[in-house]
Design a protein around this motif. Sequence first.
Motif, PDB file in Angstrom:
ATOM      1  N   SER A  29      10.614  36.119  98.609  1.00  0.00           N
ATOM      2  CA  SER A  29      11.489  34.493  99.646  1.00  0.00           C
ATOM      3  C   SER A  29      12.499  34.519  98.055  1.00  0.00           C
ATOM      4  N   ILE A  30      13.460  33.406  98.840  1.00  0.00           N
ATOM      5  CA  ILE A  30      13.726  33.074  97.404  1.00  0.00           C
ATOM      6  C   ILE A  30      13.126  32.152  96.371  1.00  0.00           C
ATOM      7  N   VAL A  31      12.382  31.298  96.884  1.00  0.00           N
ATOM      8  CA  VAL A  31      11.138  30.539  95.915  1.00  0.00           C
ATOM      9  C   VAL A  31      10.729  31.465  95.174  1.00  0.00           C
ATOM     10  N   HIS A  32      10.232  32.567  95.493  1.00  0.00           N
ATOM     11  CA  HIS A  32       9.584  33.215  94.680  1.00  0.00           C
ATOM     12  C   HIS A  32       9.852  34.016  93.200  1.00  0.00           C
ATOM     13  N   LEU A  33      11.194  34.399  94.506  1.00  0.00           N
ATOM     14  CA  LEU A  33      12.704  34.476  93.392  1.00  0.00           C
ATOM     15  C   LEU A  33      13.132  33.523  92.079  1.00  0.00           C
ATOM     16  N   SER A  34      13.296  32.702  92.974  1.00  0.00           N
ATOM     17  CA  SER A  34      13.534  31.558  91.489  1.00  0.00           C
ATOM     18  C   SER A  34      12.279  31.631  90.923  1.00  0.00           C
ATOM     19  N   ASP A  35      10.973  31.734  91.147  1.00  0.00           N
ATOM     20  CA  ASP A  35      10.282  30.858  90.536  1.00  0.00           C
ATOM     21  C   ASP A  35      10.174  32.311  88.890  1.00  0.00           C
ATOM     22  N   THR A  36      10.205  33.278  89.654  1.00  0.00           N
ATOM     23  CA  THR A  36       9.650  34.412  88.926  1.00  0.00           C
ATOM     24  C   THR A  36      11.102  34.942  87.664  1.00  0.00           C
ATOM     25  N   LEU A  37      12.566  34.352  87.926  1.00  0.00           N
ATOM     26  CA  LEU A  37      13.522  34.069  87.133  1.00  0.00           C
ATOM     27  C   LEU A  37      12.778  32.634  86.669  1.00  0.00           C
ATOM     28  N   PHE A  38      12.433  31.629  86.270  1.00  0.00           N
ATOM     29  CA  PHE A  38      12.250  30.824  86.382  1.00  0.00           C
ATOM     30  C   PHE A  38      11.503  31.278  85.037  1.00  0.00           C
ATOM     31  N   LEU A  39       9.941  31.991  85.131  1.00  0.00           N
ATOM     32  CA  LEU A  39       9.140  32.375  84.446  1.00  0.00           C
ATOM     33  C   LEU A  39       9.406  33.775  82.924  1.00  0.00           C
ATOM     34  N   THR A  40      10.748  34.510  83.766  1.00  0.00           N
ATOM     35  CA  THR A  40      11.130  35.028  82.852  1.00  0.00           C
ATOM     36  C   THR A  40      12.300  34.789  81.955  1.00  0.00           C
ATOM     37  N   MET A  41      12.767  33.476  82.306  1.00  0.00           N
ATOM     38  CA  MET A  41      13.885  33.010  81.221  1.00  0.00           C
ATOM     39  C   MET A  41      12.629  32.159  80.871  1.00  0.00           C
ATOM     40  N   LEU A  42      11.475  31.644  80.299  1.00  0.00           N
ATOM     41  CA  LEU A  42      10.798  31.016  80.027  1.00  0.00           C
ATOM     42  C   LEU A  42      10.544  31.514  78.262  1.00  0.00           C
ATOM     43  N   PRO A  43      10.154  32.904  78.235  1.00  0.00           N
ATOM     44  CA  PRO A  43      10.358  33.877  76.276  1.00  0.00           C
ATOM     45  C   PRO A  43      11.715  33.357  76.275  1.00  0.00           C
ATOM     46  N   LEU A  44      12.223  33.876  76.514  1.00  0.00           N
ATOM     47  CA  LEU A  44      13.895  34.151  75.796  1.00  0.00           C
ATOM     48  C   LEU A  44      14.287  32.182  75.510  1.00  0.00           C
ATOM     49  N   LEU A  45      14.360  31.630  76.691  1.00  0.00           N
ATOM     50  CA  LEU A  45      14.743  30.177  76.023  1.00  0.00           C
ATOM     51  C   LEU A  45      13.493  29.799  74.768  1.00  0.00           C
ATOM     52  N   ILE A  46      12.799  30.267  74.957  1.00  0.00           N
ATOM     53  CA  ILE A  46      11.998  29.936  73.125  1.00  0.00           C
ATOM     54  C   ILE A  46      11.889  30.383  72.248  1.00  0.00           C
ATOM     55  N   ILE A  47      12.216  32.296  72.223  1.00  0.00           N
ATOM     56  CA  ILE A  47      13.112  31.980  71.324  1.00  0.00           C
ATOM     57  C   ILE A  47      14.121  31.856  70.547  1.00  0.00           C
TER      58      ILE A  47
END
Length: 112
Positions: A29-47
């Motif tokens: 779903s669009i919401v689940h895709l948004s959530d997984t994209l956000f969680l994928t983005m977090l490690p990249l943003l922290i590093i």
Amino acid sequence: MHLNKRSLLIFLGLLLANVGYLIIKQDFSIVHLSDTLFLTMLPLLIIGGFLFVFASGSFDFFHRSMKKAFHRLNEEDPSLSQASKGSSRQFLEPAILLFICSILLLIIDRLL
């Protein structure tokens, strides 16, 4: 901002991996895709954030002081800002693209 081809390929690869994961999980779903994209983005943003801070020279004085205090100061050693110079960009660019995509998907979901 000029994006590298490498950053775009990483972004597209992560986007397709997230879509494939949700399709395999049968929870797309669009919401689940948004959530997984956000969680994928977090490690990249922290590093990328840590590398950006190192590249700014914030820890150079502390690093040099510690080496001087323990008598391990070598003049040929590069500073932390020189060692991590430019490497934050390869993490931050895909993270920013994933974040923008995640926000746009949330906006689209709320409008529908």
